[in-house]
Design a protein around this motif. Sequence first.
Motif, PDB file in Angstrom:
ATOM      1  N   GLN A 107     -30.913   5.463  33.856  1.00 42.07           N
ATOM      2  CA  GLN A 107     -31.828   6.438  34.470  1.00 42.07           C
ATOM      3  C   GLN A 107     -32.329   7.453  33.437  1.00 42.07           C
ATOM      4  O   GLN A 107     -33.449   7.960  33.556  1.00 42.07           O
ATOM      5  N   GLN A 109     -32.968   6.611  30.484  1.00 37.66           N
ATOM      6  CA  GLN A 109     -33.791   5.802  29.585  1.00 37.66           C
ATOM      7  C   GLN A 109     -33.304   5.895  28.134  1.00 37.66           C
ATOM      8  O   GLN A 109     -34.080   6.004  27.191  1.00 37.66           O
ATOM      9  N   CYS A 129     -31.555  -0.072  25.997  1.00 33.89           N
ATOM     10  CA  CYS A 129     -32.136   0.263  27.301  1.00 33.89           C
ATOM     11  C   CYS A 129     -33.591  -0.186  27.286  1.00 33.89           C
ATOM     12  O   CYS A 129     -34.391   0.295  26.478  1.00 33.89           O
ATOM     13  N   PRO A 131     -37.413  -0.333  28.233  1.00 33.75           N
ATOM     14  CA  PRO A 131     -38.335   0.688  28.743  1.00 33.75           C
ATOM     15  C   PRO A 131     -38.649   0.462  30.217  1.00 33.75           C
ATOM     16  O   PRO A 131     -38.601  -0.673  30.701  1.00 33.75           O
ATOM     17  N   PRO A 132     -38.971   1.534  30.938  1.00 33.95           N
ATOM     18  CA  PRO A 132     -39.348   1.386  32.345  1.00 33.95           C
ATOM     19  C   PRO A 132     -40.513   0.415  32.492  1.00 33.95           C
ATOM     20  O   PRO A 132     -41.369   0.292  31.612  1.00 33.95           O
ATOM     21  N   GLY A 170     -34.345   0.358  32.140  1.00 33.62           N
ATOM     22  CA  GLY A 170     -34.754   1.746  32.301  1.00 33.62           C
ATOM     23  C   GLY A 170     -35.076   2.122  33.743  1.00 33.62           C
ATOM     24  O   GLY A 170     -35.825   1.434  34.416  1.00 33.62           O
ATOM     25  N   ASN A 171     -34.469   3.235  34.195  1.00 38.57           N
ATOM     26  CA  ASN A 171     -34.626   3.760  35.561  1.00 38.57           C
ATOM     27  C   ASN A 171     -33.996   2.871  36.624  1.00 38.57           C
ATOM     28  O   ASN A 171     -34.123   3.142  37.813  1.00 38.57           O
TER      29      ASN A 171
END
Length: 233
Positions: A107, A109, A129, A131-132, A170-171
């Motif tokens: 979360q 990131q 991680c 990327p979103p 991510g997220n």
Amino acid sequence: MSNYQHIREEAYAANMQLPKLGLVMFTFGNVSAADRAAGVFAIKPSGVPYEELSPANMVIVDFDGKTVEGNMRPSSDTLTHALLYKTWDTVGGISHTHSTYATAWAQAQQDIPIFGTTHADHNTVDIPCAPPMSDEMILGNYEYETGNQIINCLKEKGYDYKEVEMILVGNHAPFTWGKTAAKAVYNSGVLESIAQLAMLTLQVNPGAPRLKEALIRKHFERKHGPDSYYGQA
């Protein structure tokens, strides 16, 4: 008896480890177990509490995400698992949790820095991680694109999925994999421990340095190198 009883039982046993290890609550998370020769995998049914699971209600799905055998709807993450199996030909199990510390890093990131030898026992690099996801990917085939998100992140960082068997999305939350479903769950537990230790390290010392390269190599190679000596022969 089903032709896929062996992976039904493997997937069931692996899924039952998630709550036992404190990696999930309620119906969060899922594990799958693949039969690569048959081109199928068994996965947890969607939204079913762990105490209601059995080998019989694991769903058999092919590597395109189509149900082959089973009366229940497979996990909502099935297409992510399917794409990873289809792309990575040595993976035999995949685990997805929303474990507390690993999910917190996802979360935020942030990659998880390699601070200590616990981390180096399992990886020589920061835990990546991804990327979103872009809006276009979100509005498309979301779970399939989550698989692409994972694959693309490792490619961009130059990591081999056979060596780095864990990632943060991510997220979202972590995914791990391995040669078996049991190894994938093991990696989920390791990732959660590393994530917790890293967070506590930064609380004790926000400027904590990364582990030096000599210690990274020593700890990784004594367990995984050609002259490894950890454990029994």
